[in-house]
Design an enzyme around this catalytic site. Structure first.
Site, PDB file in Angstrom:
ATOM      1  N   LYS A 162      14.197  20.692 -41.706  1.00 19.06           N
ATOM      2  CA  LYS A 162      14.522  21.786 -40.775  1.00 19.06           C
ATOM      3  C   LYS A 162      14.146  23.119 -41.406  1.00 19.06           C
ATOM      4  CE  LYS A 162      18.321  23.470 -43.112  1.00 19.06           C
ATOM      5  NZ  LYS A 162      18.312  24.715 -43.869  1.00 19.06           N
ATOM      6  N   VAL A 181      12.624  19.332 -52.744  1.00 15.52           N
ATOM      7  CA  VAL A 181      14.029  19.137 -53.105  1.00 15.52           C
ATOM      8  C   VAL A 181      14.676  20.494 -53.415  1.00 15.52           C
ATOM      9  CG1 VAL A 181      15.549  18.059 -54.827  1.00 15.52           C
ATOM     10  CG2 VAL A 181      13.572  16.807 -53.945  1.00 15.52           C
ATOM     11  N   LEU A 185      15.259  23.233 -46.932  1.00 19.74           N
ATOM     12  CA  LEU A 185      14.708  22.540 -45.758  1.00 19.74           C
ATOM     13  C   LEU A 185      15.600  21.373 -45.314  1.00 19.74           C
ATOM     14  CD1 LEU A 185      10.913  22.494 -46.758  1.00 19.74           C
ATOM     15  CD2 LEU A 185      12.081  24.095 -45.239  1.00 19.74           C
ATOM     16  N   GLY A 197      16.580  18.584 -46.760  1.00 22.74           N
ATOM     17  CA  GLY A 197      16.155  17.213 -47.050  1.00 22.74           C
ATOM     18  C   GLY A 197      17.320  16.254 -47.298  1.00 22.74           C
ATOM     19  N   SER A 231      20.524  16.552 -46.513  1.00 14.16           N
ATOM     20  CA  SER A 231      21.361  16.409 -45.310  1.00 14.16           C
ATOM     21  C   SER A 231      20.671  15.533 -44.276  1.00 14.16           C
ATOM     22  CB  SER A 231      21.631  17.786 -44.688  1.00 14.16           C
ATOM     23  OG  SER A 231      22.249  18.634 -45.626  1.00 14.16           O
ATOM     24  N   ASP A 285      25.161  20.920 -43.028  1.00 16.66           N
ATOM     25  CA  ASP A 285      23.897  20.771 -42.290  1.00 16.66           C
ATOM     26  C   ASP A 285      23.700  19.372 -41.699  1.00 16.66           C
ATOM     27  OD1 ASP A 285      23.227  23.358 -42.858  1.00 16.66           O
ATOM     28  OD2 ASP A 285      21.656  22.882 -44.316  1.00 16.66           O
TER      29      ASP A 285
HETATM   30  O1  C5P Z   1      28.068  21.910 -46.974  1.00 13.17           O
HETATM   31  P1  C5P Z   1      27.153  21.877 -48.144  1.00 13.17           P
HETATM   32  O2  C5P Z   1      27.665  20.977 -49.237  1.00 13.17           O
HETATM   33  O3  C5P Z   1      25.740  21.603 -47.790  1.00 13.17           O
HETATM   34  O4  C5P Z   1      27.137  23.356 -48.755  1.00 13.17           O
HETATM   35  C1  C5P Z   1      26.681  23.618 -50.053  1.00 13.17           C
HETATM   36  C2  C5P Z   1      27.404  24.840 -50.613  1.00 13.17           C
HETATM   37  O5  C5P Z   1      26.977  26.015 -49.919  1.00 13.17           O
HETATM   38  C3  C5P Z   1      28.911  24.789 -50.439  1.00 13.17           C
HETATM   39  O6  C5P Z   1      29.524  24.167 -51.528  1.00 13.17           O
HETATM   40  C4  C5P Z   1      29.285  26.259 -50.351  1.00 13.17           C
HETATM   41  O7  C5P Z   1      29.381  26.802 -51.639  1.00 13.17           O
HETATM   42  C5  C5P Z   1      28.066  26.896 -49.691  1.00 13.17           C
HETATM   43  N1  C5P Z   1      28.242  27.118 -48.240  1.00 13.17           N
HETATM   44  C6  C5P Z   1      29.036  28.166 -47.807  1.00 13.17           C
HETATM   45  N2  C5P Z   1      29.191  28.399 -46.465  1.00 13.17           N
HETATM   46  C7  C5P Z   1      28.557  27.616 -45.566  1.00 13.17           C
HETATM   47  C8  C5P Z   1      27.726  26.538 -45.975  1.00 13.17           C
HETATM   48  C9  C5P Z   1      27.600  26.324 -47.330  1.00 13.17           C
HETATM   49  O8  C5P Z   1      29.618  28.901 -48.624  1.00 13.17           O
HETATM   50  N3  C5P Z   1      28.722  27.874 -44.267  1.00 13.17           N
END
Ligand code: C5P
Length: 313
Positions: free
Chosen positions: A17, A101, A105, A107, A109, A142
């Site tokens: 994405k 990686v 993008l 990947g 998720s 994501d």
């Molecule tokens: O949800 P995900 O594990 O992909 O997010 C990675 C990191 O990005 C989270 O641990 C957080 O620190 C940050 N994040 C955030 N706010 C969001 C999405 C992600 O602070 N809306």
């Protein structure tokens, strides 16, 4: 469907994405950030094969930077689904990486969502995207988007997803800046200088406008770009150069995707996109051209049948 191999294995395409725009409204009580974003799937994809096993869940991947243990989101997706369904079955997940990686993008998720969708079919659970949504949310912000794909509005942590009526049909040129960036680190840098937005401006203008002619893309911004460039300052000069090339070749939008470091340009036609890719490659950049995938194109291309033009390099 031709996706089934004789021994019951299932092959899937796991697409990338870009974020056409991303606004950060502020910090939430749960430590995440309140976002408004427009997600868009593109035809660049990893190849996944799911092979049924009696009880063990395992991951193999051809990219040395991808963990193959419990840190791998695809591995966690299989375990979560198995627990949810109360099954004892296993699966061997093989991932062939094409999506950069830690490049913004999606990947990892995307791989996780593809595993949920694939195992839902392989294990005949009948949950469908709506039934998988809660599990997807738990895996990462994501992941829910990749159950639907296409052009979609993401709100909350990004995990609340609304497919848009106007699906973008365009060409995208993606540039791998070859500098993996940690999403968490970019959000931490953002916090240091965050002035909360009163409201979302560019995203809601985009959503409320007709996408014909790509004119709505013009106002979109990515609030994470300054923080990403603070996190990886050595990238600033090449990002400026890549943006200049994309814009001079006619990009309607040139932006960082997510927290970076992949950069992309959106073009109305393949000729301009091809030219932009060639100009970038002439300066030594890793660049791909890929068309956007609408919701319905995404769903039908997930199960690796025939006939999808892969991203060209
Ligand atoms: O949800 P995900 O594990 O992909 O997010 C990675 C990191 O990005 C989270 O641990 C957080 O620190 C940050 N994040 C955030 N706010 C969001 C999405 C992600 O602070 N809306």
């Amino acid at each position: 469907m031709s996706a089934r191999e004789p021994r019951g294995a299932l092959r899937l395409r796991s697409f990338a994405k870009v974020n056409l725009g991303l606004e950060v409204l502020g910090l939430r009580q749960d430590g995440y950030h309140e976002l408004r974003t427009i997600f868009q799937t593109v035809a660049l994809h990893d190849d996944l094969t799911l092979r049924p096993r009696p009880s063990a869940v395992s991951v193999t991947c051809d990219h040395p930077g991808v963990p193959t243990d419990e840190r791998n989101l695809a591995w966690r997706a299989a375990l979560e689904l198995r627990r949810h369904a109360g099954l004892e079955r296993g699966v061997a997940i093989d991932i062939r990486k094409r999506i950069p990686v830690a490049g913004g993008l999606g990947g990892g998720s995307s791989n996780a969502a593809a595993v949920l969708v694939g195992l839902d079919r392989l294990w005949r659970l009948g949950l469908g995207p709506d039934g998988l949504l809660r599990l997807a949310r738990r895996l990462g912000a994501d992941v829910p988007f990749f159950l639907f794909g296409g052009t979609a509005l993401g709100i909350g942590r990004g995990e609340e997803v609304y497919p848009l009526r106007h699906q973008l049909r365009a060409q995208v040129v993606l540039v791998d800046m070859r500098r993996p960036v940690s999403t968490a680190a970019v959000f931490r840098r953002l916090d240091a200088g965050l002035t909360p937005r009163e409201n979302s401006h560019t995203i809601f203008r985009f959503v409320s406008r007709d996408l014909e002619g790509l004119s709505a893309l013009g106002g979109l911004v990515n609030d994470l770009e300054p923080a990403a460039l603070q996190e990886a300052p050595e990238m600033a000069a090449s990002v400026a150069r890549v943006r200049a090339i994309l814009v001079s070749q006619g990009a309607r939008l040139a932006a960082l995707s997510g927290s970076g470091s992949s950069f992309f340009g959106v073009f109305g036609d393949a000729t301009a996109a091809r030219r932009a890719r060639a100009a970038l490659q002439a300066e030594g950049h890793d660049a791909w051209r890929a068309r956007t995938l609408t919701c319905s194109a995404y769903r039908s291309a997930l199960f690796a049948g025939r006939g999808l033009g892969a991203a060209s390099r």
